[in-house]
Design an enzyme around this catalytic site. Structure first.
Site, PDB file in Angstrom:
ATOM      1  N   SER A   1      30.719  28.208  23.897  1.00 28.23           N
ATOM      2  CA  SER A   1      30.740  27.025  24.714  1.00 28.23           C
ATOM      3  C   SER A   1      30.432  25.856  23.807  1.00 28.23           C
ATOM      4  O   SER A   1      31.303  25.422  23.106  1.00 28.23           O
ATOM      5  CB  SER A   1      29.437  27.387  25.640  1.00 28.23           C
TER       6      SER A   1
ATOM      7  N   ASP B   1      35.037  31.077  25.458  1.00 26.46           N
ATOM      8  CA  ASP B   1      35.051  30.835  26.708  1.00 26.46           C
ATOM      9  C   ASP B   1      34.582  29.283  26.964  1.00 26.46           C
ATOM     10  O   ASP B   1      33.498  28.845  27.611  1.00 26.46           O
ATOM     11  CB  ASP B   1      34.098  31.439  27.441  1.00 26.46           C
TER      12      ASP B   1
ATOM     13  N   HIS C   1      30.658  33.977  31.416  1.00 24.58           N
ATOM     14  CA  HIS C   1      30.855  32.996  30.254  1.00 24.58           C
ATOM     15  C   HIS C   1      30.393  33.369  29.072  1.00 24.58           C
ATOM     16  O   HIS C   1      30.642  33.364  28.090  1.00 24.58           O
ATOM     17  CB  HIS C   1      30.337  31.713  30.920  1.00 24.58           C
TER      18      HIS C   1
END
Length: 305
Positions: A119, A143, A284
Site C-alpha cells: 500500500s 496491492d 488488501h
C-alpha cells in the site's frame, strides 16, 4: 503474570507454523531534523530484504510473513507510524517518505535490497527505487498502484480510523476492528491492536499512528468520513512517474479482493512494461491474510538464498 511486550507474541506465532523463534530487535536512528526513525531487524546477518508497511499499520504487520520467509530482514515503521516520529506537516506521501527510507537503508543494510512495500509502503518503495536504484535489487509492490479509486477500499480505512481518538481499553479497539471486518481472527486482531496502540499516562488507549488522529480531526471539522479526501494525496497519480522510472526488476502483487482492479494492474504494466503481475487470493492486507503465500511469492520472484 509476565509483562507483555512487542516480542511476546512471536514464540506462539512461530510455533503455529513450525518455525523456530528468530532473533528480532528494535533499531532506531535520529534523522537530521531530530525525528526518530524506527524499525525491526530480523536475524543476526545483514538484511537481504526490507519491508515497508501500509498506512495505519506498522513493522509488525510483516511478522508472520517474515517467519515464513526465514531470512535476515529489516521491517521499518514509516514516519507517523509505530515507534517512528509523526511529521509536523502531516505529509505522508511517497516522495516525502522516501528519503527517510533511504537513510535507513544506508544505515542498516550492506547490500542492495529486495524492497517489499504494501500500500503506502509500495508507493514509497517505488519512489526509493526510482531515486536510488543502487539501493534496490528488486521491488515488490503489494496491492497498490498510483491513482486507484479512493472511494473504494481506501475510504473504508478512513472511516474506520475516523472515530474517537482514545479508548477505555484495547478490547474496545479490537471490537471496532472486527466490526469493520478487519484484523482477521480475534487473536490476530488482538495482536494487531497491541502493536498499533499505546496506553497514555492517564490510562486511556490511543492509536499510535498519525492517520487515525488526522482522520478524526477531519471529521470533527465537518468532513464526511466516507469521502476520500484524506487519502487522495497518498494515492496521487504523480506516483506513476516513480513507477515508470524504476529500472530494477518490478513485481506487482494484487489481492483478488484488494484495492487493485484488473484495469489498475493493466495500467501498471502499461506504465512499466517490464513489470510482472502476480495475484493472491486475498484482500488488501495480503501479508496478514496469506503470509505463507506472500513469502513464497517473494522467494520465487527474488531468490534470496
Amino acid at each position: 503474570m509476565p509483562e507483555v511486550d512487542e516480542f511476546s507474541f512471536l514464540p506462539a506465532q512461530a510455533a503455529d507454523i513450525g518455525r523456530p523463534t528468530p532473533t528480532v530487535e528494535r533499531v532506531q536512528l535520529t534523522l537530521d531534523d531530530g525525528r526518530t526513525l524506527s524499525g525491526l531487524r530480523w536475524g543476526d546477518a545483514p538484511p537481504a530484504v526490507t519491508l515497508l508497511h501500509g498506512a495505519g499499520l506498522n513493522a509488525h504487520t510483516w511478522d508472520t510473513t517474515l517467519l515464513h520467509l526465514g531470512l535476515p530482514a529489516l521491517a521499518l515503521d514509516l514516519p507517523g507510524h509505530g515507534d517512528s516520529s509523526w511529521r509536523d506537516d502531516a505529509a505522508y506521501v511517497a516522495r516525502v517518505l522516501a528519503p527517510d527510507v533511504v537513510t535507513a537503508l544506508e544505515a542498516w543494510t550492506t547490500r542492495p535490497q529486495t524492497l517489499v512495500g504494501h500500500s503506502l509502503g509500495g508507493l514509497t518503495g517505488a519512489a526509493v527505487a526510482a531515486s536510488r536504484p543502487d539501493l534496490v535489487e528488486r521491488l515488490v509492490v503489494v496491492d497498490i498502484t498510483p491513482g486507484i479509486d479512493p472511494s473504494g477500499g481506501p475510504a473504508q480505512l478512513r472511516a474506520f480510523f475516523a472515530g474517537p481518538t482514545d479508548w477505555a481499553s484495547r478490547d474496545e479497539l479490537v471490537e471496532r476492528a472486527l466490526s469493520f471486518g478487519l484484523g482477521g481472527s480475534r487473536t490476530a486482531a488482538e495482536r494487531g491492536v497491541f502493536h498499533n496502540s499505546r496506553v497514555r499516562p492517564d490510562g486511556r488507549v490511543e492509536w499510535k499512528h498519525h492517520f487515525a488522529h488526522l482522520a478524526a480531526a477531519a471529521v470533527n471539522a465537518g468532513a464526511d468520513p466516507s469521502t476520500p479526501d484524506a487519502v487522495r494525496a497518498v494515492l496521487a497519480t504523480t506516483g506513476w512517474d516513480d513507477v515508470a522510472q524504476v529500472t530494477t526488476p518490478l513485481t506487482l502483487v494484487r489481492g483478488e479482493r484488494g484495492f487493485v482492479t484488473a484495469d489498475d494492474a493493466d495500467e501498471f504494466v502499461r506504465r512499466a512494461p517490464a513489470a510482472e503481475v502476480r495475484t493472491l487470493a486475498t484482500g488488501h492486507n495480503a501479508q496478514e491474510e496469506d503470509p505463507a503465500g506472500l513469502a513464497s511469492l517473494i522467494r520465487e520472484v527474488a531468490p534470496l538464498g
